[in-house]
Design a protein around this motif. Structure first.
Motif, PDB file in Angstrom:
ATOM      1  N   GLU A 204       0.797  -1.226   0.000  1.00 41.24           N
ATOM      2  CA  GLU A 204       0.000   0.000   0.000  1.00 41.24           C
ATOM      3  C   GLU A 204       0.833   1.281   0.000  1.00 41.24           C
ATOM      4  O   GLU A 204       0.285   2.374  -0.012  1.00 41.24           O
ATOM      5  CB  GLU A 204      -0.994   0.004   1.174  1.00 41.24           C
ATOM      6  N   THR A 205       2.163   1.151  -0.021  1.00 40.54           N
ATOM      7  CA  THR A 205       2.999   2.358  -0.090  1.00 40.54           C
ATOM      8  C   THR A 205       3.938   2.289  -1.293  1.00 40.54           C
ATOM      9  O   THR A 205       3.648   2.862  -2.334  1.00 40.54           O
ATOM     10  CB  THR A 205       3.772   2.594   1.223  1.00 40.54           C
ATOM     11  N   CYS A 206       5.047   1.601  -1.181  1.00 43.96           N
ATOM     12  CA  CYS A 206       6.045   1.592  -2.263  1.00 43.96           C
ATOM     13  C   CYS A 206       5.542   0.915  -3.529  1.00 43.96           C
ATOM     14  O   CYS A 206       5.811   1.393  -4.637  1.00 43.96           O
ATOM     15  CB  CYS A 206       7.346   0.964  -1.777  1.00 43.96           C
ATOM     16  N   CYS A 207       4.829  -0.195  -3.406  1.00 47.22           N
ATOM     17  CA  CYS A 207       4.270  -0.830  -4.609  1.00 47.22           C
ATOM     18  C   CYS A 207       3.225   0.074  -5.251  1.00 47.22           C
ATOM     19  O   CYS A 207       3.200   0.234  -6.477  1.00 47.22           O
ATOM     20  CB  CYS A 207       3.656  -2.190  -4.276  1.00 47.22           C
ATOM     21  N   LEU A 208       2.388   0.687  -4.429  1.00 43.67           N
ATOM     22  CA  LEU A 208       1.371   1.586  -4.958  1.00 43.67           C
ATOM     23  C   LEU A 208       2.020   2.808  -5.618  1.00 43.67           C
ATOM     24  O   LEU A 208       1.583   3.244  -6.692  1.00 43.67           O
ATOM     25  CB  LEU A 208       0.412   2.014  -3.847  1.00 43.67           C
ATOM     26  N   ALA A 209       3.084   3.343  -5.009  1.00 43.33           N
ATOM     27  CA  ALA A 209       3.808   4.463  -5.621  1.00 43.33           C
ATOM     28  C   ALA A 209       4.374   4.058  -6.981  1.00 43.33           C
ATOM     29  O   ALA A 209       4.345   4.845  -7.939  1.00 43.33           O
ATOM     30  CB  ALA A 209       4.927   4.942  -4.695  1.00 43.33           C
ATOM     31  N   ALA A 210       4.877   2.832  -7.084  1.00 44.44           N
ATOM     32  CA  ALA A 210       5.368   2.338  -8.376  1.00 44.44           C
ATOM     33  C   ALA A 210       4.217   2.258  -9.374  1.00 44.44           C
ATOM     34  O   ALA A 210       4.380   2.622 -10.547  1.00 44.44           O
ATOM     35  CB  ALA A 210       6.027   0.972  -8.205  1.00 44.44           C
ATOM     36  N   GLY A 211       3.068   1.801  -8.925  1.00 45.90           N
ATOM     37  CA  GLY A 211       1.901   1.736  -9.808  1.00 45.90           C
ATOM     38  C   GLY A 211       1.541   3.091 -10.379  1.00 45.90           C
ATOM     39  O   GLY A 211       1.294   3.226 -11.585  1.00 45.90           O
ATOM     40  N   PHE A 212       1.534   4.125  -9.530  1.00 41.45           N
ATOM     41  CA  PHE A 212       1.223   5.471 -10.013  1.00 41.45           C
ATOM     42  C   PHE A 212       2.264   5.953 -11.018  1.00 41.45           C
ATOM     43  O   PHE A 212       1.932   6.531 -12.051  1.00 41.45           O
ATOM     44  CB  PHE A 212       1.111   6.463  -8.849  1.00 41.45           C
TER      45      PHE A 212
END
Length: 153
Positions: free
Chosen positions: A100-108
């Motif tokens: 919910e943080t680094c993976c999500l930031a990569a997604g964005f």
């Protein structure tokens, strides 16, 4: 399908579970792979000042990816995104730590670059807020839609 694997912050300082490391390693060699490693530099990202903790200054990836990019902060670097774009991919498979943080930031970052981010839901671990990664998977599905399981690959 032209795809690559983006491995987020699977490094000793974050103590990833062995099942995660083993599961990601099983994909190495089956498609192009890129790993990020988060390192601390307070002058770039003020983790200590703002959060009272920080990643190690010298960690390395536990996954032998084709390319490894160092980052300071949550999101992958522009160089990481540029490299992935240069591969002319149809989608980027994302796995690793902090759903919910680094993976999500990569997604964005991937989405904003015109790439299709796709989360491998069984090869990700959430933060201490939700180690199951369930919150991150729900956020991913809400923002990017595309998820798979490693058995689908």
């Amino acid at each position: 399908m032209r795809q690559a694997l983006l491995i987020i912050d699977v490094q000793p300082g974050f103590a990833p579970p062995e099942w995660l490391v083993d599961g990601i390693r099983a994909l190495i060699g089956t498609l192009p792979s890129v790993a990020t490693v988060e390192r601390h530099d307070e002058s770039i990202t003020p983790f200590e000042k703002q959060l009272g903790w920080h990643p190690a200054p010298d960690d390395d990836s536990l996954i032998p990816a084709d390319r490894i990019f160092i980052k300071h902060g949550y999101a992958p670097t522009p160089q990481t995104i540029d490299y992935l774009k240069s591969l002319n991919l149809e989608r980027v498979l994302v796995c690793g730590l902090q759903t919910e943080t680094c993976c999500l930031a990569a997604g964005f970052a991937l989405f904003d670059a015109g790439l299709q981010p796709t989360l491998i839901t069984d090869l990700t671990v959430g933060s201490s807020l939700d180690r199951t990664g369930g919150l991150g998977v729900r956020l991913w599905e809400h923002h990017f839609k595309h998820t798979v399981r490693s058995s689908d690959l």
